[in-house]
Design a protein around this motif. Sequence first.
Motif, PDB file in Angstrom:
ATOM      1  N   THR A  44     -14.388  -4.951  27.366  1.00  0.00           N
ATOM      2  CA  THR A  44     -16.488  -5.360  27.879  1.00  0.00           C
ATOM      3  C   THR A  44     -16.599  -4.709  29.022  1.00  0.00           C
ATOM      4  O   THR A  44     -17.384  -4.236  29.718  1.00  0.00           O
ATOM      5  CB  THR A  44     -16.525  -6.730  28.007  1.00  0.00           C
ATOM      6  OG1 THR A  44     -15.750  -7.396  29.247  1.00  0.00           O
ATOM      7  CG2 THR A  44     -16.347  -7.536  27.222  1.00  0.00           C
ATOM      8  N   LEU A  45     -15.415  -4.302  30.127  1.00  0.00           N
ATOM      9  CA  LEU A  45     -15.414  -3.300  31.307  1.00  0.00           C
ATOM     10  C   LEU A  45     -15.998  -1.184  30.971  1.00  0.00           C
ATOM     11  O   LEU A  45     -15.332  -0.879  29.737  1.00  0.00           O
ATOM     12  CB  LEU A  45     -13.944  -3.551  31.989  1.00  0.00           C
ATOM     13  CG  LEU A  45     -13.898  -4.657  32.559  1.00  0.00           C
ATOM     14  CD1 LEU A  45     -12.688  -4.491  33.830  1.00  0.00           C
ATOM     15  CD2 LEU A  45     -15.011  -5.166  33.726  1.00  0.00           C
ATOM     16  N   GLU A  46     -17.304  -1.554  31.679  1.00  0.00           N
ATOM     17  CA  GLU A  46     -17.426  -0.617  30.792  1.00  0.00           C
ATOM     18  C   GLU A  46     -17.086   0.760  31.323  1.00  0.00           C
ATOM     19  O   GLU A  46     -17.300   2.091  30.600  1.00  0.00           O
ATOM     20  CB  GLU A  46     -19.359  -0.036  30.862  1.00  0.00           C
ATOM     21  CG  GLU A  46     -20.161  -1.525  30.467  1.00  0.00           C
ATOM     22  CD  GLU A  46     -21.216  -1.461  30.848  1.00  0.00           C
ATOM     23  OE1 GLU A  46     -21.285  -0.553  31.446  1.00  0.00           O
ATOM     24  OE2 GLU A  46     -21.698  -2.525  30.320  1.00  0.00           O
ATOM     25  N   ARG A  47     -16.384   1.183  32.462  1.00  0.00           N
ATOM     26  CA  ARG A  47     -15.962   1.870  32.751  1.00  0.00           C
ATOM     27  C   ARG A  47     -14.678   2.613  32.239  1.00  0.00           C
ATOM     28  O   ARG A  47     -13.481   3.715  32.839  1.00  0.00           O
ATOM     29  CB  ARG A  47     -15.825   2.031  34.351  1.00  0.00           C
ATOM     30  CG  ARG A  47     -17.341   2.318  35.172  1.00  0.00           C
ATOM     31  CD  ARG A  47     -17.299   2.000  36.475  1.00  0.00           C
ATOM     32  NE  ARG A  47     -17.931   2.054  37.423  1.00  0.00           N
ATOM     33  CZ  ARG A  47     -18.467   1.406  38.596  1.00  0.00           C
ATOM     34  NH1 ARG A  47     -17.381   2.041  39.434  1.00  0.00           N
ATOM     35  NH2 ARG A  47     -20.084   2.240  38.887  1.00  0.00           N
ATOM     36  N   LEU A  48     -14.135   2.005  31.632  1.00  0.00           N
ATOM     37  CA  LEU A  48     -12.597   1.660  31.233  1.00  0.00           C
ATOM     38  C   LEU A  48     -12.782   2.507  30.331  1.00  0.00           C
ATOM     39  O   LEU A  48     -13.660   2.476  29.012  1.00  0.00           O
ATOM     40  CB  LEU A  48     -12.093   0.466  30.430  1.00  0.00           C
ATOM     41  CG  LEU A  48     -11.429   0.000  31.679  1.00  0.00           C
ATOM     42  CD1 LEU A  48     -11.467  -1.058  31.012  1.00  0.00           C
ATOM     43  CD2 LEU A  48     -10.591  -0.173  32.670  1.00  0.00           C
ATOM     44  N   SER A  49     -11.567   3.818  30.163  1.00  0.00           N
ATOM     45  CA  SER A  49     -11.399   4.973  28.676  1.00  0.00           C
ATOM     46  C   SER A  49     -10.736   3.999  27.766  1.00  0.00           C
ATOM     47  O   SER A  49     -10.302   2.397  27.767  1.00  0.00           O
ATOM     48  CB  SER A  49     -10.555   5.777  29.276  1.00  0.00           C
ATOM     49  OG  SER A  49      -9.144   5.188  29.755  1.00  0.00           O
ATOM     50  N   PHE A  50     -10.793   4.537  26.271  1.00  0.00           N
ATOM     51  CA  PHE A  50     -10.594   4.143  25.235  1.00  0.00           C
ATOM     52  C   PHE A  50      -8.459   3.902  25.387  1.00  0.00           C
ATOM     53  O   PHE A  50      -8.094   2.589  25.172  1.00  0.00           O
ATOM     54  CB  PHE A  50      -9.756   4.547  23.879  1.00  0.00           C
ATOM     55  CG  PHE A  50      -9.501   4.536  22.556  1.00  0.00           C
ATOM     56  CD1 PHE A  50     -10.160   3.330  22.098  1.00  0.00           C
ATOM     57  CD2 PHE A  50      -8.574   4.816  22.713  1.00  0.00           C
ATOM     58  CE1 PHE A  50      -9.887   2.985  21.018  1.00  0.00           C
ATOM     59  CE2 PHE A  50      -8.088   4.595  21.828  1.00  0.00           C
ATOM     60  CZ  PHE A  50      -8.252   3.229  20.718  1.00  0.00           C
TER      61      PHE A  50
END
Length: 154
Positions: A44-50
């Motif tokens: 759910t953290l939006e700033r994380l890459s795949f």
Amino acid sequence: MPASAPRVPGAPALPVTFRPNRTRIVLLVVGTVMFGVITAVGLTLERLSFGERISFVVTALLFLGALYLLSRPKVVAEESGVTVVNFTRVRRLEWAEILRVNLRPGDPWVFLDLSDGTSLPALGIQPGIARQQAIADARALRALAESHGSGEPG
């Protein structure tokens, strides 16, 4: 029970499995909840890459795996002998190999004194959360060793 083996009072019918059920339940529930929370946070953290999201899931799997290993110990007694399952090892013993079953005050788990002069920890019987149950299980395993093998009384 073999026909020649006398029935010792307190010996349960075989096969029987001894395991710290309360500890096992706590470890598996905590592991499952931790897996869910860490995975949910990672996804759910939006700033994380795949790749970072995958690392959260892998970390959660590692925690779950470690807690599964900690919940694995058990002692299985059968007519032919005893199987001791500890964290990462499994050892099969004949009844004649077990000389004594020990659970002394302060011991973290049962120790089996073996005919080769060594002692084997049997983590499947541990007095952590359920002390009275562990004492009853140790007595039952002792009675089985006395009736099936060369276990020494007392």
